[in-house]
Design a protein around this motif. Structure first.
Motif, short mmCIF file in Angstrom:
data_model
loop_
_atom_site.label_atom_id
_atom_site.label_comp_id
_atom_site.label_asym_id
_atom_site.label_seq_id
_atom_site.Cartn_x
_atom_site.Cartn_y
_atom_site.Cartn_z
N GLU A 1 -10.95 -59.01 -37.27
CA GLU A 1 -11.91 -59.72 -38.12
C GLU A 1 -11.28 -60.98 -38.70
OE1 GLU A 1 -11.33 -56.56 -38.08
OE2 GLU A 1 -13.19 -55.38 -38.23
N GLU B 1 -11.01 -63.54 -35.90
CA GLU B 1 -12.33 -64.07 -35.58
C GLU B 1 -12.80 -65.06 -36.65
OE1 GLU B 1 -14.78 -63.37 -32.65
OE2 GLU B 1 -12.66 -63.77 -32.40
N ARG C 1 -10.88 -68.17 -35.96
CA ARG C 1 -11.27 -68.76 -34.67
C ARG C 1 -12.59 -69.52 -34.80
NH1 ARG C 1 -14.41 -67.72 -30.34
NH2 ARG C 1 -15.34 -65.90 -31.34
N LYS C 2 -13.58 -68.87 -35.41
CA LYS C 2 -14.89 -69.50 -35.55
C LYS C 2 -14.85 -70.68 -36.50
CE LYS C 2 -17.47 -65.28 -34.50
NZ LYS C 2 -18.38 -64.23 -35.03
N GLN D 1 -9.65 -69.23 -26.65
CA GLN D 1 -10.20 -68.72 -27.90
C GLN D 1 -11.56 -69.34 -28.23
OE1 GLN D 1 -7.09 -69.10 -30.90
NE2 GLN D 1 -6.25 -67.12 -30.34
N ASP E 1 -15.86 -69.34 -27.46
CA ASP E 1 -16.97 -68.54 -26.98
C ASP E 1 -17.43 -69.12 -25.66
OD1 ASP E 1 -17.25 -66.71 -29.18
OD2 ASP E 1 -18.01 -68.39 -30.36
#
Length: 925
Positions: free
Chosen positions: A413, A416, A419-420, A600, A602
């Motif tokens: 988590e 992520e 990363r986002k 990394q 999407d």
């Protein structure tokens, strides 16, 4: 505190019978008012200076309440006791006065007079003032004197004038004091961080005071937020040991007493510690904590600074000033902070990789990649434990293929979140300190990282995805915003966010198909092949065409090979006894190209098959900008088309890309020489069509026309897709409401599929960037067909889950008609067409699909079955288009006949005759 005891003598006289008023006069400053008849006066010099308690001669003030445990049982105020004390406090506290005193032989107290002014002759006699205002009672027993008679006369005047305690007020003039607070936390919550009026009653040490909160008279012990002063050493019984002197403890206490004792201040309650309150004291000249720190009489304390609502940065700055000047507590201070050069200290770059929650890779403008660690925070750790056979607590053994990212609770988590928030975003990095190398780990450069002005580490801690490192109090090697980090952690703990929550910290369960290949073909491949596209995250790039993919839907890791291309192999390090391998030419460039675009990120993939061993899957991959990576590598000359691509739908794209790369002699084609091939006769597709008799096909589809352009093209949505579109838009709006994009983090490029905030309703929609001009961009809302020019700060990256659906609005051209050349006639034709079809359900039939441009379609009214295009021709708004396709021959004739009828009736564009004759030679110039 209390007034004089009842047994106190009324007067103090010397052996000749003269009163204390005739004793030698001295000067001092009033430090404290104990009651309406007793004050404490200190000398004007010294830190702390000597002091003396003076009880007024001949008078007695009402007794103040006494708190329980302070040398006896609790007592209440006598009537007018508080008014008497307050009158005297407001008049004398902090003022320079003249005083005289005597100590009677039968008393342990000193009695005297106090004058406010330059001398006793012209100054105000405070004892007389207290009698005149009716706040004290004159003692009439004792030896008569002129001073006593003067006071008796003044008392009679006060009684006659009904002043003070002689005023016969019907209500009792006493306080209702709350000596103890049963629920301190509730009191903090009640005041809600707002300043409360208060009077400081006692200074225990420089950072601890006792005060009355007004107007409720709540008596509290307050520890000043963010600081700690030297205090008194306690003995074995927990009582102050005054025989032990702590350096600068007396100076700190005097510093606060001289500024705050019995002053009216504002207190902001911020937290509690046992039964003590923690808060900030604001006095007329500012924050007392800042002043103490600036003078080197206090040090910053992390644990209480974390509860401060604001101002922690000012306390740090004040302490830093004292350190630089080496004042008092810092007289032996030696800075341990390292010096940095300008290039190391601050820089801006683009994030290209996120490590497991505590570091990122940032690419600078010159292409150099630097590893950046977050200052003063620690990512989630594996704190799980199990009970052994004998009841002992042990840490479970980690397997050979232990993956911290997935198996440590909240690590995934955290990664992520970063990363986002950060990948491919510009960040500002400010160096705080360098952590030295230890335990076989190299030194770490630790930074405060900002994206869009927001501190990334603080955002992580606030969500419970990291916790703060507890530095030693004298350790300067910490984040420049350490106090904000502590405050964010405190709020996360209070809100039970992330790893601070009460629920079990279970790790993420994944199916690692890079190790266990047996289930790929049987369990996963069929569903992947059926799916149009599958969403994934690229976790690792081994070479230009070989990736490790995490598929969230199936919670699995799989090795993914790009289909349709052959890519040069990159070098490989020695691993598990296998020797290192050199890379092929342009292998490293291909690896770098793929890493820059998909690592990394999407992505969406379509999986076709597996390799021969069944250990990897082969398929097509689209980047977050909807670019086919296989085609992109070929276009860049970093891969060549593989023969297996000939049967795929992307073969033509790959072949064209390869031809362009060869022509430009890019990379692997740098030395390419085109070979001459003997041409063979090719049957033209159009000729084949002509030889094949075709008939017009009618296959009506219900659509809603959502947009009309100035060229008489229109956008339409299939009615059957309405539910899917509404569902997708609801999810998209919810996603942006839950995770608002960072302003300015997205840089639009022509052709990008992104999210745009529509100006009419401020909601987010899928859009394609058609043009970028400075700070504005023109976008096409792909699901509706309308265009808009918006500021680039109203654009954002489209979340990965919304890239796979094809646009719900398709552009068509109205078949067999054309607009008139006159602008007014053209506007009228478009207006009538909009009235007929815009935002209405109609029947659409595709008549022709040209090689370029939108498909040509006819529209019919669903109730009357009228051909809307032909009706526009018949009503004289548009012209019939001349086309030669054999399958449209009958339809073209119908449109021609409709135009002739409109011409004959001189309708609209034909009202002055045949406008097509304007092209005749006699009208030319």
């Amino acid at each position: 505190m209390s007034g004089p005891a009842a047994t106190t003598p009324a007067t103090a006289t010397n052996k000749d019978g003269d009163s204390a008023a005739a004793a030698p006069k001295r000067r001092g400053v009033v430090k404290q008012v104990l009651s309406g008849d007793t004050v404490v006066i200190r000398a004007q010099k010294g830190a702390p200076p000597p002091e003396k308690q003076i009880t007024f001669s001949y008078v007695l003030a009402p007794k103040l309440a006494r708190r329980p445990g302070a040398g006896g049982d609790e007592t209440r105020d006598e009537s007018w006791a508080w008014d008497s004390r307050e009158f005297l406090r407001k008049k004398l506290i902090g003022e320079e006065v003249l005083f005289s005193f005597e100590k009677p032989a039968n008393s342990n107290r000193e009695y005297g007079f106090v004058w406010l002014g330059k001398d006793a002759e012209t100054g105000e006699n405070i004892v007389e003032t207290m009698v005149r205002e009716g706040f004290v009672t004159v003692r009439r027993e004792g030896r008569p004197s002129s001073e006593l008679q003067r006071l008796i006369d003044l008392e009679e005047q006060a009684k006659s004038a009904n002043r003070g305690k002689w005023s016969h007020v019907p209500t009792e003039k006493v306080r209702h004091i709350k000596w103890t607070q049963e629920n301190p936390a509730h009191l903090v919550e009640y005041y809600g961080g707002k300043p409360v009026q208060a009077i400081i009653e006692h200074v225990r040490d420089g950072s601890t005071v006792r005060a009355f909160l007004l107007p409720e008279f709540q008596y509290i012990t307050l520890m000043i937020s963010g600081i700690r002063c030297p205090g008194v050493k306690l003995d074995s019984d927990g009582k102050p040991d005054l025989s032990v002197k702590i350096p600068f403890a007396d100076e700190a206490r005097f510093f606060v007493e001289s500024r705050l004792l019995q002053r009216e201040v504002e207190i902001r309650l911020e937290s509690v510690n046992n039964s003590n309150f923690i808060g900030t004291i604001l006095f007329p000249k500012g924050n007392i904590a800042e002043s103490l720190l600036r003078e080197g009489l206090a040090k910053c304390v992390d644990w209480s600074m974390a509860v401060m609502k604001s101002g922690a940065d000012k306390l740090r700055a004040a302490e830093r000033t004292a350190k630089e000047k080496r004042l008092r507590l810092w007289q032996d201070y030696q800075s341990k902070a390292p010096t940095f050069n300008a290039k190391e200290k601050d820089f801006t770059g683009t994030v290209v990789e996120v490590f497991n929650g505590d570091a990122i890779n940032v690419r600078l403008s010159n292409g150099v990649v630097k590893k950046v660690f977050f200052s003063s925070i620690r990512p989630p750790r594996d704190t799980r434990s199990i009970v052994g056979s004998e009841g002992e607590v042990v840490v479970p053994q980690r397997g050979k293929n232990f993956r911290p990212l997935y198996e440590i609770p909240f690590m995934f988590e955290t990664r992520e979140f970063l990363r986002k928030k950060l990948i491919n975003k510009k960040v500002q990095c400010n160096l705080d300190y360098i952590s030295p190398a230890r335990d076989n780990f190299p030194e770490k450069y630790c930074y405060t990282v900002l994206v869009g002005g927001q501190n990334v580490a603080e955002a992580m801690v606030a969500k419970g995805l990291a916790n703060c490192v507890r530095h030693r109090q004298d350790d300067d090697q910490r984040s420049s915003v350490y106090d904000q980090l502590l405050a964010a952690e405190s709020q996360a703990i209070k809100g039970q966010k992330g790893m601070f929550g009460k629920k079990d910290n279970t790790p993420l369960r994944i199916n690692d198909l890079t190790v266990d290949h047996s289930r790929i073909k049987v369990q996963y491949l069929p569903s992947w092949q059926r799916a149009l596209r599958t969403e994934g995250i690229v976790e690792f790039v081994a070479s230009g065409s070989r990736l490790r993919l995490y598929i969230p839907k199936d919670s699995c890791l799989v090795t993914f090979l790009l289909a349709g291309i052959s890519c040069p192999r990159s070098s490989r390090p020695a691993l598990n006894g296998i020797p290192a391998q050199d890379g092929e030419p342009y292998g490293e460039e291909a690896l770098a190209f793929t890493r820059d675009r998909v690592l990394q990120r999407d992505v969406s993939v379509h999986i076709d098959t597996t390799d021969k061993a069944g250990s990897s899957v082969i398929g097509w991959l689209w980047t977050d900008n909807n670019v086919n990576l296989s085609v992109a590598l070929v276009e860049e000359g970093l891969a060549e088309v593989h023969f297996s691509a000939e049967k795929s739908e992307y073969y033509r794209q790959l072949k064209n890309a390869e031809d362009r790369a060869k022509a430009a002699k890019k990379n692997i084609w740098a030395n390419y020489v085109e070979q001459m091939v003997e041409e063979k006769p090719v049957v033209v597709e159009e000729e084949k069509e002509e030889k094949t008799p075709l008939e017009r096909k009618v296959n009506y589809e219900d659509v809603i026309v959502t947009e009309i352009t100035a060229d008489l093209t229109f956008f339409a949505q299939a009615v059957e897709n309405g539910v899917k579109l509404e569902s997708m838009m609801a999810k998209l709006h919810a996603e942006f409401q839950a995770n608002p994009p960072t302003v300015g983090a997205y840089t639009p490029k022509r052709g990008d599929l992104c999210a745009a905030q529509f100006s009419a309703d401020n909601q987010w929609y899928r859009a394609k960037v058609e043009r970028v001009q400075g700070s504005n961009a023109t976008v096409l809302y792909v699901d509706y067909g309308n265009k808009e020019t918006v500021p680039t700060n109203r654009l954002a990256s489209l979340p990965s889950g919304f890239t796979s659906d094809r646009p719900y609005a398709t552009e068509y051209a109205l078949a067999l008609v054309q607009l008139p050349s006159d602008n007014e006639d053209k506007e009228e034709a478009l207006r009538i067409f909009a009235e007929d079809v815009l935002n209405r359900t109609v029947k659409l039939n595709v008549e022709l699909k040209p090689a370029t441009g939108p498909a040509l379609a006819t529209l019919h009214d669903p109730t009357t079955n009228v051909d809307i295009g032909k009706q526009l021709v018949a009503d004289g708004y548009v012209l019939a288009e001349k086309r030669r396709e054999r399958k449209l021959k009958d339809l073209v004739e119908q449109y021609r006949v409709a135009q002739q009828a409109a011409l004959a009736a001189h309708l609209v564009i034909w009202k002055y005759g045949d406008i097509t004759q304007d092209d005749a030679p006699e009208f030319s110039r």
